[in-house]
Structure formats: structure tokens, C-alpha cells
Design an enzyme around this catalytic site. Structure first.
Site, PDB file in Angstrom:
ATOM      1  N   HIS A  24       0.848  -1.201   0.000  1.00 31.14           N
ATOM      2  CA  HIS A  24       0.000   0.000   0.000  1.00 31.14           C
ATOM      3  C   HIS A  24       0.880   1.246   0.000  1.00 31.14           C
ATOM      4  CE1 HIS A  24      -3.493   2.545   1.319  1.00 31.14           C
ATOM      5  NE2 HIS A  24      -2.497   3.255   1.837  1.00 31.14           N
ATOM      6  N   GLU A  25       1.889   1.263   0.867  1.00 31.70           N
ATOM      7  CA  GLU A  25       2.773   2.424   0.936  1.00 31.70           C
ATOM      8  C   GLU A  25       3.645   2.541  -0.307  1.00 31.70           C
ATOM      9  OE1 GLU A  25       2.141   4.575   3.058  1.00 31.70           O
ATOM     10  OE2 GLU A  25       0.821   3.318   4.280  1.00 31.70           O
ATOM     11  N   HIS A  28       1.987   4.600  -2.811  1.00 32.24           N
ATOM     12  CA  HIS A  28       2.167   6.045  -2.643  1.00 32.24           C
ATOM     13  C   HIS A  28       3.579   6.471  -3.055  1.00 32.24           C
ATOM     14  CE1 HIS A  28      -1.634   6.486  -0.660  1.00 32.24           C
ATOM     15  NE2 HIS A  28      -1.290   5.823   0.422  1.00 32.24           N
TER      16      HIS A  28
END
Length: 463
Positions: A24-25, A28
Site C-alpha cells: 500500500h505504501e 504512494h
């Protein structure tokens, strides 16, 4: 052996959660770097740092509390308006430019402190590498990158399960045909009394009246063809045609036959997006009046075409979204269940502790084939990623959806200013929303603590 299997199941899911958060990170981090934003930190977890290593301009690390993660990006908060305001980003200016407060208000002070902390991270060369300076569409891409990564993970895992390994599906081949229709309110009473036979006065079930038998395979209902795995679609058609006499095509002993059937309007459980009985915030099953014919599906392990995966993912997203939209009431129900004798809603929210417990129980069921247990764990991780995808889209800070909402509001505000030939209002100052952010973060923390407590004292009973 059962204890070892339980622990193994818990560890597998915890590793799956950690990997999901890490990716998920990454969702980003990658677009942020592609768009030139400096990201000084990529961390999994919160609290004290257990391990870290700097590579290039980014420090990668793991923290003590594995309940999330973050990517620190330069320039998340724009400078306050006015020359010399806190958070000014002229790197050649004196240090005083980053320390003079603009007001003594508590909320404003929170914003000033955030800008000051952000300004302290700035380095020579960061003048044009700040997040708030990016075009809105690039900021949205960065913030949606995390949830999108969770959606991709869920899609891949479900594709492996559905189209590769295979899952148990309710098929349109009939396993049972009831002779009569028993009112929903009486079914539990009769089952407890051991009476499963039809009583005088019970209406004949429409499927039995139409001549259908166990082993028949429905191929078409009211002119609509249904695939072998399309029991859910068939159920929707039946429920929508109460009181109507419709044609049905089926196969028996290799021969195609036709009949007609008239679904009876009766009270049955409402179904959610994935075919489970829907429950309200109180944990009770919702009942509605729909068409009913009195027949059950045969369940079979089978693989589905890859084209069916998007629909299955969509069904799971809708099911999670329904829970999120009703989250306040469901959390009240969780609290009631935790501190009273009220039952726990099996379709309600659970914590990491609850997920781990379910994973352990599944793994310890030695009477179930290993492949089925492994598939269940993979499906559980896929469901968690769908939950992360939906939850992070909530338009509240500090969630990703809150940043997206701020960027969209900036677009609208600037568009209106341009339309009426007013001065450009500049970027949205999300630092001013820090009080709301803290409130939301506090509520999320409280919700997490309550769910963990409930999962310890009153766990969800799936088996």
C-alpha cells in the site's frame, strides 16, 4: 499439532497483512518519486523504529507497532499566506521565517506547528519538489496509489483462487426440492422440535409443483440463460418474479425439458452483495418479502473464467462498503455485544485480533483438506485488502480519501475563482484541518481498541 497449525494460520495472515500494508505504501511512494517529490521516509508500522536503512534520499524502516504505515513526503502542507508566515518555503530566508506564529489561537497553533515541523525537513534543492506544488491530478494519483495497490492485490489473489485453484460455488444443479413452504418464523421452532416434515396447511412449494427434482440443472429462467455457477443470479431472478408464472428450462438425465413456475411471495432473509443473509446493526438478520420457490443448490469445487473475477471483486467491494456506510451503528452494536449478552454480528467489523483468530481456527481444522484451508486463508487476505481499499477511500483526513477530497475541493475552488475572474485562492491548506484529523484519528484508535477488546471477550463465531 492443532496448536502449531493455529499459530501457523495466525502468522500467515499477519505476514499477509504486513505485506499488504507495505505494498500500500509502495503505491504512494512510487508515483511520488516519479513526480519528483522527495520522500525522506518509508515506514511500516508506528512508534519506535526497530530497523531502518537509508537508500538514496529515503530511509526505509520497520516500527514497533505493525498497525499501519506511512510515506513522509516533503511539502504536504503549503506555507501560510502572508510574507514571513510560519512554514515559509523560501530556503534562502532566515530561520525566523519559520518560527514567527501568526496567531495565538489553539487551532491555528496546531497548523503552525505542523508547518514548522514540515519546514524543518526542507533541504536545499527542495524548492520545486514539494507535494502541494504538484498539479491536482498528480496529487490524486499519489494518494490513490495506496488503495489501488490493495485493490490489485485483492484482484490477483481472487483471480488465483477463482480461476486457478477453484472455489466452492453454489451451482444451478439442484441438491434439494422442498415439498412445502414453511413460514420463516416457524422454521427455527420446527427444527428445534426435530419436525422437518410438512404439516397440513403448509402450501406446496412452487418448485415441487413445477415438477423439478434433485439433480435437475436449471439452464434458463424467464428467458434469461444462467451459467452453471450463477445460482446468485438465478436467486435474484426468482426473488424479483413473485406471483408471476414464468417459463423454466432445465436438464434432466441429459435431456432438455421445460416447465413453468410461479414464485410465492414470502418472507425470506435479505441477501448482501455476496449472497450472505444481511444483518442490521443489531446483528439480527434482515427479513424482506420476495419470491420463493423452495429449492436448494448443489455446491461444487470449480474454476470460473477470468472474466468473472471483476464481478466477484465488485461484489466484495459493495459488501464492505455497506458495512462502512453503517459503521457508527455497527460499532455501537459491537460495544453492546462486548459488554452485554447481546450476540456478535458475524458480518460486522472485526480487528486484526479477530482476523488472526479466524485464520488460526481455519488452519487447525484438520478434517478439512489442506488445499481448502489454504484457499480460505488466501481469500481472507484478499478480503482484508478489499477492506483496506474501501476504508482508505473515506473522504476524511488522515485517510487517503481525505487528501483526495481536499485536492478536488481545490480544483473546484480555483475553477470558480477563474470563472468569476477572481484572484487564484491557491492550494487548500490541509494544515488547518488538523483538529479534524486528530478527532478522526482518535475515533479510529478508539474503534480499534473496542474491536480488539470485543474480539477477545466476544469473538465472532463463524464455525
Amino acid at each position: 499439532m492443532s496448536i502449531l497449525l493455529f499459530v501457523a494460520g495466525v502468522l500467515i495472515v499477519l505476514i499477509g497483512i504486513a505485506v499488504s500494508i507495505a505494498l500500500h505504501e509502495v503505491g504512494h511512494l512510487v508515483p511520488a518519486k516519479l513526480f519528483g517529490v522527495r520522500a525522506p521516509q518509508y515506514m511500516i508500522g508506528f512508534g519506535p523504529t526497530l530497523w531502518s536503512k537509508k537508500k538514496g534520499e529515503t530511509e526505509y524502516g520497520i516500527k514497533a507497532i505493525p498497525l499501519g504505515g506511512y510515506v513522509a513526503m516533503i511539502g504536504m502542507y503549503p506555507p501560510a499566506k502572508g510574507k514571513g508566515d510560519v512554514g515559509a518555503t523560501d530556503l534562502g530566508a532566515s530561520a525566523a521565517a519559520t518560527t514567527r506564529p501568526t496567531t495565538t489561537g489553539v487551532f491555528q497553533q496546531l497548523a503552525d506547528d505542523a508547518r514548522r515541523a514540515s519546514a524543518e525537513q526542507l533541504q536545499p534543492g527542495d524548492e520545486n519538489r514539494m507535494f502541494y506544488q504538484l498539479p491536482v491530478y498528480k496529487r490524486i494519483i499519489i494518494m490513490l496509489g495506496g488503495p489501488l495497490m490493495n485493490l490489485i492485490i485483492a484482484f490477483v489473489l481472487l483471480a488465483i483462487l477463482i480461476s486457478g485453484v477453484g472455489t466452492y460455488q453454489n451451482t444451478v444443479r439442484l441438491s434439494e426440492v422442498h415439498q412445502c413452504v414453511v413460514p420463516a418464523g416457524e422454521q427455527t421452532e420446527r427444527a428445534e422440535a426435530g419436525d422437518v416434515s410438512c404439516a397440513s396447511g403448509d402450501p406446496e412449494a412452487p418448485a415441487y409443483a413445477a415438477g423439478l427434482l434433485p439433480g435437475d440443472t436449471i439452464t434458463e429462467y424467464d428467458g434469461v440463460a444462467v451459467a452453471e455457477w450463477d445460482w446468485m443470479r438465478l436467486t435474484e431472478l426468482i426473488r424479483a418474479t413473485a406471483g408471476e408464472t414464468v417459463p423454466v428450462t432445465y436438464e434432466r438425465d441429459g435431456q432438455t425439458r421445460t416447465t413453468s413456475i410461479t414464485p410465492m411471495l414470502t418472507e425470506r432473509p435479505e441477501l448482501d452483495a455476496i449472497g450472505r443473509p444481511a444483518t442490521g446493526a443489531d446483528g439480527e438478520v434482515k427479513m424482506i418479502e420476495v419470491g420463493f420457490v423452495g429449492m436448494g443448490p448443489e455446491q461444487r469445487l470449480m474454476t470460473l473464467p477470468i472474466t468473472e473475477v471483476p464481478g466477484k471483486v465488485g461484489e466484495n467491494i459493495k459488501a464492505v462498503a455497506d458495512v462502512v456506510l453503517d459503521l457508527p451503528a455497527r460499532m455501537v452494536a459491537v460495544g453492546r455485544a462486548a459488554f452485554t449478552d447481546a450476540p456478535r454480528d458475524v458480518n460486522g467489523p472485526i480487528s486484526v485480533v479477530g482476523v488472526g483468530r479466524i485464520a488460526g481456527e481455519v488452519s487447525a481444522m484438520e478434517e478439512i483438506p489442506l488445499q481448502d484451508r489454504a484457499s480460505t486463508l488466501v481469500g481472507l487476505i484478499a478480503s482484508l485488502n478489499i477492506a483496506l481499499f474501501v476504508f482508505n477511500l473515506i473522504p476524511l483526513l488522515p485517510l487517503d480519501g481525505g487528501h483526495v477530497a481536499g485536492a478536488l475541493w481545490e480544483t473546484l475552488r480555483r475553477g470558480v475563482a477563474k470563472l468569476f475572474k477572481r484572484k487564484d485562492p491557491g492550494p487548500v491548506d490541509i494544515a488547518k484541518l488538523l483538529p479534524v484529523t486528530y478527532v478522526v484519528a482518535g475515533l479510529l484508535l478508539t474503534m480499534g481498541v473496542l474491536l480488539i477488546y470485543a474480539d477477545i471477550v466476544k469473538p465472532v463465531q463463524l464455525f
